[in-house]
Design an enzyme around this catalytic site. Structure first.
Site, PDB file in Angstrom:
ATOM      1  N   LYS A  95      36.075  35.672  49.900  1.00 54.84           N
ATOM      2  CA  LYS A  95      35.183  35.042  48.913  1.00 54.84           C
ATOM      3  C   LYS A  95      35.505  33.567  48.695  1.00 54.84           C
ATOM      4  CE  LYS A  95      36.055  37.846  45.484  1.00 54.84           C
ATOM      5  NZ  LYS A  95      36.905  38.898  46.094  1.00 54.84           N
TER       6      LYS A  95
ATOM      7  N   ARG B 232      44.169  46.925  43.429  1.00 55.63           N
ATOM      8  CA  ARG B 232      43.025  46.001  43.335  1.00 55.63           C
ATOM      9  C   ARG B 232      41.794  46.591  44.023  1.00 55.63           C
ATOM     10  NH1 ARG B 232      45.776  41.432  46.094  1.00 55.63           N
ATOM     11  NH2 ARG B 232      43.840  40.255  46.023  1.00 55.63           N
TER      12      ARG B 232
ATOM     13  N   ARG C 298      47.822  37.896  54.635  1.00 57.15           N
ATOM     14  CA  ARG C 298      47.881  36.816  53.640  1.00 57.15           C
ATOM     15  C   ARG C 298      49.175  36.920  52.831  1.00 57.15           C
ATOM     16  NH1 ARG C 298      42.930  36.256  49.578  1.00 57.15           N
ATOM     17  NH2 ARG C 298      44.022  37.806  48.344  1.00 57.15           N
TER      18      ARG C 298
ATOM     19  N   ARG D  44      32.760  40.715  37.353  1.00 58.19           N
ATOM     20  CA  ARG D  44      33.457  41.820  38.016  1.00 58.19           C
ATOM     21  C   ARG D  44      33.319  43.124  37.248  1.00 58.19           C
ATOM     22  NH1 ARG D  44      37.455  38.520  40.748  1.00 58.19           N
ATOM     23  NH2 ARG D  44      38.800  39.784  42.030  1.00 58.19           N
TER      24      ARG D  44
ATOM     25  N   ARG E 260      51.351  35.356  47.789  1.00 60.24           N
ATOM     26  CA  ARG E 260      50.646  35.490  46.516  1.00 60.24           C
ATOM     27  C   ARG E 260      51.230  36.682  45.788  1.00 60.24           C
ATOM     28  NH1 ARG E 260      44.069  35.284  46.223  1.00 60.24           N
ATOM     29  NH2 ARG E 260      44.284  37.179  44.993  1.00 60.24           N
TER      30      ARG E 260
HETATM   31  P1  ADP Z   1      40.729  39.007  44.875  1.00 62.03           P
HETATM   32  O1  ADP Z   1      39.241  39.151  44.858  1.00 62.03           O
HETATM   33  O2  ADP Z   1      41.292  38.922  46.261  1.00 62.03           O
HETATM   34  O3  ADP Z   1      41.430  40.023  44.037  1.00 62.03           O
HETATM   35  P2  ADP Z   1      40.591  36.683  43.074  1.00 62.03           P
HETATM   36  O4  ADP Z   1      41.219  35.353  43.279  1.00 62.03           O
HETATM   37  O5  ADP Z   1      39.122  36.741  42.978  1.00 62.03           O
HETATM   38  O6  ADP Z   1      41.132  37.571  44.287  1.00 62.03           O
HETATM   39  O7  ADP Z   1      41.213  37.361  41.763  1.00 62.03           O
HETATM   40  C1  ADP Z   1      42.604  37.442  41.549  1.00 62.03           C
HETATM   41  C2  ADP Z   1      42.908  38.086  40.200  1.00 62.03           C
HETATM   42  O8  ADP Z   1      42.374  37.276  39.144  1.00 62.03           O
HETATM   43  C3  ADP Z   1      42.306  39.475  39.966  1.00 62.03           C
HETATM   44  O9  ADP Z   1      43.095  40.496  40.526  1.00 62.03           O
HETATM   45  C4  ADP Z   1      42.287  39.517  38.427  1.00 62.03           C
HETATM   46  O10 ADP Z   1      43.574  39.744  37.909  1.00 62.03           O
HETATM   47  C5  ADP Z   1      41.907  38.086  38.063  1.00 62.03           C
HETATM   48  N1  ADP Z   1      40.435  37.896  37.943  1.00 62.03           N
HETATM   49  C6  ADP Z   1      39.660  37.059  38.682  1.00 62.03           C
HETATM   50  N2  ADP Z   1      38.374  37.122  38.294  1.00 62.03           N
HETATM   51  C7  ADP Z   1      38.301  38.028  37.294  1.00 62.03           C
HETATM   52  C8  ADP Z   1      37.245  38.555  36.490  1.00 62.03           C
HETATM   53  N3  ADP Z   1      35.969  38.166  36.656  1.00 62.03           N
HETATM   54  N4  ADP Z   1      37.557  39.483  35.544  1.00 62.03           N
HETATM   55  C9  ADP Z   1      38.815  39.887  35.359  1.00 62.03           C
HETATM   56  N5  ADP Z   1      39.857  39.448  36.092  1.00 62.03           N
HETATM   57  C10 ADP Z   1      39.628  38.529  37.050  1.00 62.03           C
END
Ligand code: ADP
Length: 190
Positions: A14, A145, A128, A89, A134
């Site tokens: 993404k 996740r 990754r 989300r 990370r």
């Molecule tokens: P990925 O999709 O690979 O998990 P992201 O960078 O999109 O990576 O998200 C990393 C973390 O940030 C998530 O696991 C969550 O803890 C938090 N996060 C990101 N966006 C949201 C959201 N819209 N609502 C709740 N938590 C979020």
């Protein structure tokens, strides 16, 4: 004005594709994950509040996430629209985004869904993890996740599908190929 949501499971790419899509549309890419991670790295108050959730792969609570997004979307660079990466989300976040856009007389133009099979996802996330360290890319947290995505974010896609907003994009394979598919999707949006 172009307002787009980019979504897909963890590891779908993404972040990379949000930038390509946003550049194509001439709007900023706004990544909730990047904003949270930057907060943690910079030691901000937001960072302190979200660190435990990021590290364990939990979703940050809706209230905190919605408040942060509301503030980010009030910035001047969003006047021509934006690509939201990683938000909404949860169904609650879908409702908040709808309300926020409606307040400004706007509506979502589309939800681009990056689709990648689960074997390829896990492989990418583990690669990754080895490369970037990370904090949420350990095997156990990755599994969690992916589970959360299925339980809480697939209903978001279903809601957008019902509203005919979904544009599916094949996210498998090499980055340049996916870039081309994203650019084709952008043409449907602008
Ligand atoms: P990925 O999709 O690979 O998990 P992201 O960078 O999109 O990576 O998200 C990393 C973390 O940030 C998530 O696991 C969550 O803890 C938090 N996060 C990101 N966006 C949201 C959201 N819209 N609502 C709740 N938590 C979020």
């Amino acid at each position: 004005m172009t307002i787009v949501v980019l979504t897909g499971p963890p590891g779908a790419g993404k972040g990379t594709q949000a930038k390509v899509l946003a550049e194509r549309l001439g709007v900023p890419a706004i990544s909730t994950g990047d904003i949270f991670r930057a907060g943690v790295a910079d030691g901000t108050e937001l960072g302190a509040r979200v660190k435990q959730y990021l590290d364990s792969g939990e979703y940050v609570p809706d209230e905190l996430t919605n408040e942060m997004v509301r503030e980010r979307l009030s910035a001047d660079d969003t006047h021509q629209g934006f690509v939201l990466d990683g938000y909404p989300r949860t169904l609650e976040q879908v409702g908040v985004l709808d309300d926020l856009l409606a307040e400004q007389g706007h509506a979502l133009d589309g939800a681009v869904v990056l689709e990648v099979g689960s074997d390829e996802l896990v492989q990418r996330l583990l690669a990754r993890a080895a490369a970037q360290h990370r904090s949420d890319d350990t095997e156990e947290v990755i599994r969690h996740r992916l589970e959360l995505y299925t339980a809480r974010t697939l209903p978001v896609l279903e809601a957008y599908r019902t509203r005919n907003l979904v544009i599916p994009v094949d996210g498998s394979g090499e980055v340049p190929e996916v870039n081309q598919r994203i650019i084709a999707a952008a043409a449907l949006l602008s």
